[in-house]
Motif scaffolding. Structure first.
Motif, mmCIF file in Angstrom:
data_model
loop_
_atom_site.group_PDB
_atom_site.id
_atom_site.type_symbol
_atom_site.label_atom_id
_atom_site.label_comp_id
_atom_site.label_asym_id
_atom_site.label_seq_id
_atom_site.Cartn_x
_atom_site.Cartn_y
_atom_site.Cartn_z
ATOM 1 N N LEU A 34 0.430 -0.906 -0.032
ATOM 2 C CA LEU A 34 0.308 0.649 -0.539
ATOM 3 C C LEU A 34 0.722 1.295 0.029
ATOM 4 C CD1 LEU A 34 -3.295 -0.445 0.178
ATOM 5 C CD2 LEU A 34 -3.294 0.588 2.551
ATOM 6 N N ASP A 35 0.300 2.597 -1.008
ATOM 7 C CA ASP A 35 1.635 3.117 -1.144
ATOM 8 C C ASP A 35 -0.041 4.142 -1.374
ATOM 9 O OD1 ASP A 35 2.747 5.613 -1.751
ATOM 10 O OD2 ASP A 35 3.039 5.080 -3.675
ATOM 11 N N PRO A 36 0.230 5.255 0.445
ATOM 12 C CA PRO A 36 -0.613 6.061 0.381
ATOM 13 C C PRO A 36 -0.731 7.658 -0.445
ATOM 14 C CG PRO A 36 0.420 5.504 2.438
ATOM 15 C CD PRO A 36 1.075 4.888 1.724
ATOM 16 N N ALA A 37 0.495 8.039 -1.658
ATOM 17 C CA ALA A 37 0.850 8.576 -2.234
ATOM 18 C C ALA A 37 0.407 8.482 -3.069
ATOM 19 C CB ALA A 37 2.114 8.867 -1.953
ATOM 20 N N ASP A 38 0.247 7.118 -3.257
ATOM 21 C CA ASP A 38 -0.073 6.905 -5.340
ATOM 22 C C ASP A 38 -1.757 6.318 -4.508
ATOM 23 O OD1 ASP A 38 -1.055 5.566 -7.304
ATOM 24 O OD2 ASP A 38 0.885 4.222 -7.690
ATOM 25 N N THR A 39 -2.820 7.803 -5.244
ATOM 26 C CA THR A 39 -4.130 7.399 -5.672
ATOM 27 C C THR A 39 -4.730 6.887 -6.352
ATOM 28 O OG1 THR A 39 -4.294 9.700 -6.059
ATOM 29 C CG2 THR A 39 -4.081 10.281 -4.115
ATOM 30 N N LEU A 44 -7.577 1.752 -6.503
ATOM 31 C CA LEU A 44 -7.662 0.184 -7.182
ATOM 32 C C LEU A 44 -7.343 -0.809 -6.248
ATOM 33 C CD1 LEU A 44 -5.752 0.811 -9.794
ATOM 34 C CD2 LEU A 44 -8.447 0.317 -10.064
ATOM 35 N N THR A 45 -6.929 -0.457 -5.304
ATOM 36 C CA THR A 45 -6.638 -1.326 -4.141
ATOM 37 C C THR A 45 -8.277 -1.627 -3.363
ATOM 38 O OG1 THR A 45 -4.287 -1.442 -3.986
ATOM 39 C CG2 THR A 45 -5.708 -2.522 -2.192
ATOM 40 N N PHE A 46 -8.530 -0.836 -2.945
ATOM 41 C CA PHE A 46 -9.187 -0.824 -2.293
ATOM 42 C C PHE A 46 -10.164 -1.585 -3.024
ATOM 43 C CE2 PHE A 46 -7.162 1.480 1.131
ATOM 44 C CZ PHE A 46 -7.069 0.605 2.477
ATOM 45 N N GLN A 47 -11.229 -0.542 -4.310
ATOM 46 C CA GLN A 47 -11.941 -1.097 -5.186
ATOM 47 C C GLN A 47 -11.486 -3.183 -5.360
ATOM 48 O OE1 GLN A 47 -11.635 -0.116 -9.081
ATOM 49 N NE2 GLN A 47 -14.065 0.105 -8.920
ATOM 50 N N THR A 48 -10.924 -3.377 -5.652
ATOM 51 C CA THR A 48 -10.750 -4.903 -5.057
ATOM 52 C C THR A 48 -10.599 -5.389 -4.205
ATOM 53 O OG1 THR A 48 -8.818 -4.616 -7.173
ATOM 54 C CG2 THR A 48 -8.997 -6.736 -5.760
ATOM 55 N N LEU A 49 -10.375 -5.149 -3.170
ATOM 56 C CA LEU A 49 -10.879 -5.876 -1.804
ATOM 57 C C LEU A 49 -12.642 -5.543 -1.393
ATOM 58 C CD1 LEU A 49 -8.336 -3.765 1.155
ATOM 59 C CD2 LEU A 49 -8.968 -6.303 0.632
ATOM 60 N N GLY A 76 -4.958 0.030 10.873
ATOM 61 C CA GLY A 76 -4.544 0.773 11.791
ATOM 62 C C GLY A 76 -3.218 2.358 11.247
ATOM 63 N N HIS A 77 -3.418 1.834 10.023
ATOM 64 C CA HIS A 77 -2.146 2.767 9.922
ATOM 65 C C HIS A 77 -2.126 4.285 9.681
ATOM 66 C CE1 HIS A 77 -1.042 4.506 5.758
ATOM 67 N NE2 HIS A 77 -0.146 2.873 5.461
ATOM 68 N N ALA A 78 -0.711 5.235 9.531
ATOM 69 C CA ALA A 78 -0.419 6.881 9.805
ATOM 70 C C ALA A 78 -1.865 7.476 9.210
ATOM 71 C CB ALA A 78 0.597 6.657 9.777
ATOM 72 N N ARG A 83 -7.398 4.616 6.401
ATOM 73 C CA ARG A 83 -7.389 4.044 7.537
ATOM 74 C C ARG A 83 -9.816 3.984 6.962
ATOM 75 N NH1 ARG A 83 -4.486 6.819 10.852
ATOM 76 N NH2 ARG A 83 -6.356 8.459 11.221
ATOM 77 N N ARG A 84 -9.499 4.876 6.748
ATOM 78 C CA ARG A 84 -11.002 5.337 6.556
ATOM 79 C C ARG A 84 -11.362 4.770 5.028
ATOM 80 N NH1 ARG A 84 -15.721 9.741 6.414
ATOM 81 N NH2 ARG A 84 -16.813 8.507 5.134
ATOM 82 N N PHE A 85 -10.513 3.866 4.027
ATOM 83 C CA PHE A 85 -11.120 2.740 3.200
ATOM 84 C C PHE A 85 -10.953 1.968 3.850
ATOM 85 C CE2 PHE A 85 -8.590 6.512 -0.076
ATOM 86 C CZ PHE A 85 -10.477 6.575 -0.849
ATOM 87 N N ALA A 86 -10.098 0.725 4.132
ATOM 88 C CA ALA A 86 -9.816 -0.234 4.867
ATOM 89 C C ALA A 86 -11.921 0.074 6.003
ATOM 90 C CB ALA A 86 -9.212 -0.469 6.025
ATOM 91 N N ALA A 87 -11.952 0.682 6.414
ATOM 92 C CA ALA A 87 -13.070 0.544 6.920
ATOM 93 C C ALA A 87 -14.474 0.934 6.693
ATOM 94 C CB ALA A 87 -13.041 1.828 8.465
#
Length: 95
Positions: A34-39, A44-49, A76-78, A83-87
């Motif tokens: 996960l790279d928080p800087a690459d929006t 795409l990562t969270f869409q896949t999840l 628990g990401h910084a 965190r919001r996308f994961a939640a």
């Protein structure tokens, strides 16, 4: 990323055979890369999840602690937006 689209398609085709393996190692890898800087990649990562949660809903609901533990590093990401996308992604399983 085309690989994430392929992963979603495999989950649809394989459903119960996709969980717990290769689902669990895949989610761990996504969390590590996960790279928080690459929006764009983050989206795409969270869409896949979300797709994975949708297609694997029944087996995931049997024991919610397993997917929760897998998402814990993202929850628990910084960075707040991670965190919001994961939640939001995990919230689909709770509804």
């Amino acid at each position: 990323a085309p690989i994430l689209e392929i992963v979603s398609a495999l989950a649809v085709d394989l459903r119960s055979e996709f969980y717990p393996s290769p689902f669990e190692p895949l989610v761990r890898t996504l969390a590590e890369l996960l790279d928080p800087a690459d929006t764009d990649a983050l989206e795409l990562t969270f869409q896949t999840l979300c797709y994975l949660f949708k297609y694997l809903l029944r087996p995931l609901l049997v024991d919610l602690t397993r997917p929760f533990r897998l998402l814990a590093p993202m929850l628990g990401h910084a960075k707040q937006h991670v965190r919001r996308f994961a939640a939001d992604s995990f919230g689909y399983l709770l509804r």
